[in-house]
Design an enzyme around this catalytic site. Structure first.
Site, PDB file in Angstrom:
ATOM      1  N   GLU A 173     -17.362 -10.051   8.195  1.00 30.93           N
ATOM      2  CA  GLU A 173     -17.818 -10.110   6.926  1.00 30.93           C
ATOM      3  C   GLU A 173     -17.203 -11.296   6.150  1.00 30.93           C
ATOM      4  O   GLU A 173     -17.241 -11.309   4.838  1.00 30.93           O
ATOM      5  CB  GLU A 173     -18.584  -8.975   6.657  1.00 30.93           C
ATOM      6  CG  GLU A 173     -18.776  -7.969   7.952  1.00 30.93           C
ATOM      7  CD  GLU A 173     -19.420  -6.498   6.832  1.00 30.93           C
ATOM      8  OE1 GLU A 173     -18.818  -6.490   5.534  1.00 30.93           O
ATOM      9  OE2 GLU A 173     -20.057  -6.372   7.418  1.00 30.93           O
ATOM     10  N   GLU A 374     -21.856  -4.771  14.784  1.00 31.19           N
ATOM     11  CA  GLU A 374     -21.601  -3.839  13.702  1.00 31.19           C
ATOM     12  C   GLU A 374     -23.294  -2.725  13.664  1.00 31.19           C
ATOM     13  O   GLU A 374     -24.318  -4.005  13.465  1.00 31.19           O
ATOM     14  CB  GLU A 374     -20.981  -3.656  12.084  1.00 31.19           C
ATOM     15  CG  GLU A 374     -19.940  -3.988  12.387  1.00 31.19           C
ATOM     16  CD  GLU A 374     -18.855  -4.380  11.036  1.00 31.19           C
ATOM     17  OE1 GLU A 374     -19.768  -3.682  10.051  1.00 31.19           O
ATOM     18  OE2 GLU A 374     -17.877  -4.597  11.385  1.00 31.19           O
TER      19      GLU A 374
END
Ligand code: P53
Length: 484
Positions: A173, A374
Site C-alpha cells: 500500500e 486484499e
C-alpha cells in the site's frame, strides 16, 4: 471463467500474525512500538518499548510457532497461494547489519517449504509496515540511504528464496501515506513521524520517491537473479466518487484520485506523470530526484499490479474551502456516500467499486496483469461456546462475511468475463484472524479461521473453523463457479 491457474488464497502480514517479536534473533520493527487502540482512538507510536503498554503485535496470534498447523488449514480450504510478508527485522535486525540473520532466513525457508509441500505458492511482500526500528529512528525513508538498505534486504531474499517464491511485491500500500495527515501512515510506510516535520507532505513525497527508486532497483535485481521472478507493486485502492454530477465534484474526484494513481503510474509506467511534477513545482517541494533515479525508475517497472480493495470514498467540493484543484494533503471534502452501507469501522461496502477499479486499472495500464491481494470486512465476533467445547459446530456463523466476499467475487468475475480484465488471483485479507493494522485490535476479525485471542491478551490461542471456511473451500474447488 477465471483462468485455470487462478491464484485463490489468503493474505496476511508478518507483524500482524507471527508474534515472536524478539525471537530468532529478530530486531524490533516499526510495528513493535505501536500500541493497541480502537476505532477513533489512534494507535500510539512509543519511543522504544514502554513498560506496561499493550503491544498487540508482540505475540499476535503466535504464527511464528503455529505456522505448520495453520498452513495445513489453508491447504484444507484448497489455497493455491498464500500471501505473507518477510519481517525485514528478522533478516536485518538493525537494518544495516553486515550479515543477514541466518535464523530469520531459515524460518522463512521452512515456512515456504511448508507451503510448497501443500501445493501452495507463497506470494511475498517485502515491506509491509515493519521496517527495522533502528532505521526508523534514523528517519526511515526520509533519507536516501534507505534505498540501499531496502535493496540489500530485497536482494538477499530474492537470492535465498527464488526457487521457492515466484511472486513478490515491494512496498505494501505504498500510496496509503498520501491520503492521511496523521503519523500512522508515514510511520508504517516510510518510518518517520509526520508530526515532527515542518512540511509532512513534502517529506512524504520525498520518502515515496526514495521508495520508488528502491522498488524499481529491487525489480531489476530480481530479474537479474532469476528471470522467472514476478515482482509487483501494491496499491491501496481508494477511488473517489463525485457526490454529484456538478463538474466541480467530478474534477475534485479525479484530482484526488491522483493521490493513488501517482504511485501506480510511476511503478507501472516507469516515469512521473506531468500532474505530479507540476504539483511538486506548485507546492515548491524541490525534491531530491536525480537523473540516475529516473533512469532506475524507468528500468524497473513492475510485472503486475497488486492492490487491496476495501472501500471507496466520495467527495463534495462544497464541503471544503481548500483549493479543489490540488492534491491537497487534506481530505476534509470526503463525505458519506448515501448509496453505500458501512462496516462498524465506517468503511463503505461497495462491491461494484471493485469492478470499476479493475476496469480503470486495466484501461489505464493497457491490460496489465492484476492481483487483488486484499479484500474483506472486519467484524466483531464471539466464539460459540459449543465450538469452544469441541462439539464440532462452527466457531461463528459468519454469513455477513460470506455475503461480503460473495458480492465482491461476483463483481470481480464480471470484470474478467465482461470487461476482459487480466486478473491473476484473489487473496482475501486476514484469512486467519490477526491483529488489525489500523487499530491494533484483535476483535476486528477477518478470518475464515477463528483464533481464540482477545484484546486484553486472554484466550487459549486455539483455532476454530468459521462457516466461511467451508464456503470458501467450495468457491475454490469450483474455481469461483459455485458462490453458494
Ligand atoms: P485493518 C486502512 C488502515 C490501515 C491499514 O486494515 C490498511 C487500510 C486499508 O487501506 O491497509 C491494509 O487491519 C493493510 C493491512 C491491514 C488491512 O488493510 O486496519 O495492508 O495490513 O490489516 C486491513 O482492518
Amino acid at each position: 471463467m477465471l483462468k485455470k491457474d487462478f491464484l485463490w488464497g489468503g493474505a496476511v502480514a508478518a507483524h500482524q500474525l507471527e508474534g515472536g517479536y524478539d525471537q530468532g534473533g529478530k530486531g524490533l520493527s516499526a510495528a513493535d512500538v505501536m500500541t493497541g487502540a480502537r476505532h477513533g482512538v489512534p494507535r500510539r507510536i512509543t519511543d522504544g518499548i514502554e513498560e506496561g503498554a499493550w503491544y498487540p503485535n508482540h505475540e499476535a496470534i503466535d504464527f511464528y510457532h503455529t505456522y505448520r498447523d495453520d498452513i495445513a488449514l489453508f491447504a484444507e480450504m484448497g489455497f493455491k497461494c498464500f500471501r505473507t510478508s518477510i519481517a525485514w527485522s528478522r533478516i536485518f535486525p538493525h537494518g544495516n547489519d553486515v550479515e543477514p540473520c541466518e535464523e530469520g532466513l531459515a524460518f522463512y525457508d521452512d515456512l515456504f517449504d511448508c507451503c510448497l509441500e501443500h501445493g501452495i505458492k507463497p506470494v511475498v511482500t517485502l515491506s509491509h509496515f515493519e521496517m527495522p526500528l533502528a532505521l526508523c529512528q534514523r528517519g526511515g525513508f526520509k533519507h536516501r540511504e534507505a534505498i540501499d538498505e531496502f535493496v540489500r534486504f530485497a536482494t538477499t531474499c530474492f537470492t535465498r528464496y527464488h526457487e521457492k517464491v515466484e511472486y513478490w511485491m515491494t512496498f505494501n500500500e505504498i500510496n496509503n501515506q498520501a491520503t492521511y495527515d496523521n503519523d500512522f501512515f508515514t510511520w508504517t510506510n516510510s518510518g518517520f513521524l509526520g508530526s515532527a516535520e515542518d512540511d509532512p507532505e513534502r517529506t512524504m513525497y520525498q520518502a515515496a520517491h526514495y521508495e520508488f527508486v528502491a522498488s524499481a532497483r529491487a525489480v531489476a535485481a530480481a530479474h537479474g537473479i532469476d528471470p522467472n521472478l514476478k515482482v509487483g507493486c501494491m496499491i491501496a485502492s481508494r477511488q473517489y466518487y463525485p457526490l454529484t454530477c456538478n463538474p466541480a465534484d467530478v474534477r475534485l474526484a479525479d484530482d484526488t484520485d491522483h493521490e493513488t494513481y501517482l504511485f501506480a503510474d510511476v511503478q507501472v509506467r516507469g516515469a512521473y506523470p506531468a500532474y505530479a511534477t507540476r504539483y511538486f513545482e506548485r507546492r515548491g517541494f524541490d525534491l531530491d530526484i536525480t537523473d540516475a533515479d529516473l533512469a532506475d525508475i524507468a528500468a524497473g517497472t513492475v510485472d503486475y499490479l497488486g492492490f487491496s480493495y476495501y472501500m471507496t470514498n466520495t467527495v463534495d467540493h462544497a464541503a471544503d474551502a481548500a483549493d479543489p484543484t490540488s492534491m491537497e494533503h487534506n481530505n476534509s471534502y470526503v463525505v458519506k456516500n448515501p448509496y453505500l452501507p458501512e462496516t462498524a469501522w465506517e468503511w463503505t461496502i461497495d462491491p461494484e467499486g471493485l469492478r470499476i477499479q479493475l476496469k480503470r486499472f486495466d484501461e489505464r495500464y493497457a491490460g496489465i496483469p492484476q492481483f487483488i491481494v486484499e479484500n474483506g470486512m472486519g467484524i466483531i465476533e464471539d466464539l460459540d461456546p459449543e465450538a469452544a467445547a469441541g462439539k464440532g459446530v462452527y466457531a461463528v456463523e459468519d454469513d455477513d462475511r460470506i455475503d461480503y466476499l460473495k458480492a465482491h467475487i461476483e463483481q470481480m468475475e464480471l470484470a474478467v468475463e465482461e470487461d476482459g480484465v487480466n486478473l491473476m488471483g484473489y487473496t482475501p485479507w486476514g484469512c486467519i484472524d490477526l491483529v488489525s493494522a489500523g487499530t491494533g485490535e484483535l476483535r476486528k476479525r477477518y478470518g475464515f479461521i477463528y483464533v481464540d485471542r482477545n484484546d486484553d491478551g486472554s484466550g487459549t490461542g486455539k483455532r476454530f473453523k468459521k462457516k466461511s471456511f467451508d464456503w470458501y473451500k467450495q468457491v475454490i474447488a469450483t474455481n469461483g463457479e459455485d458462490l453458494g
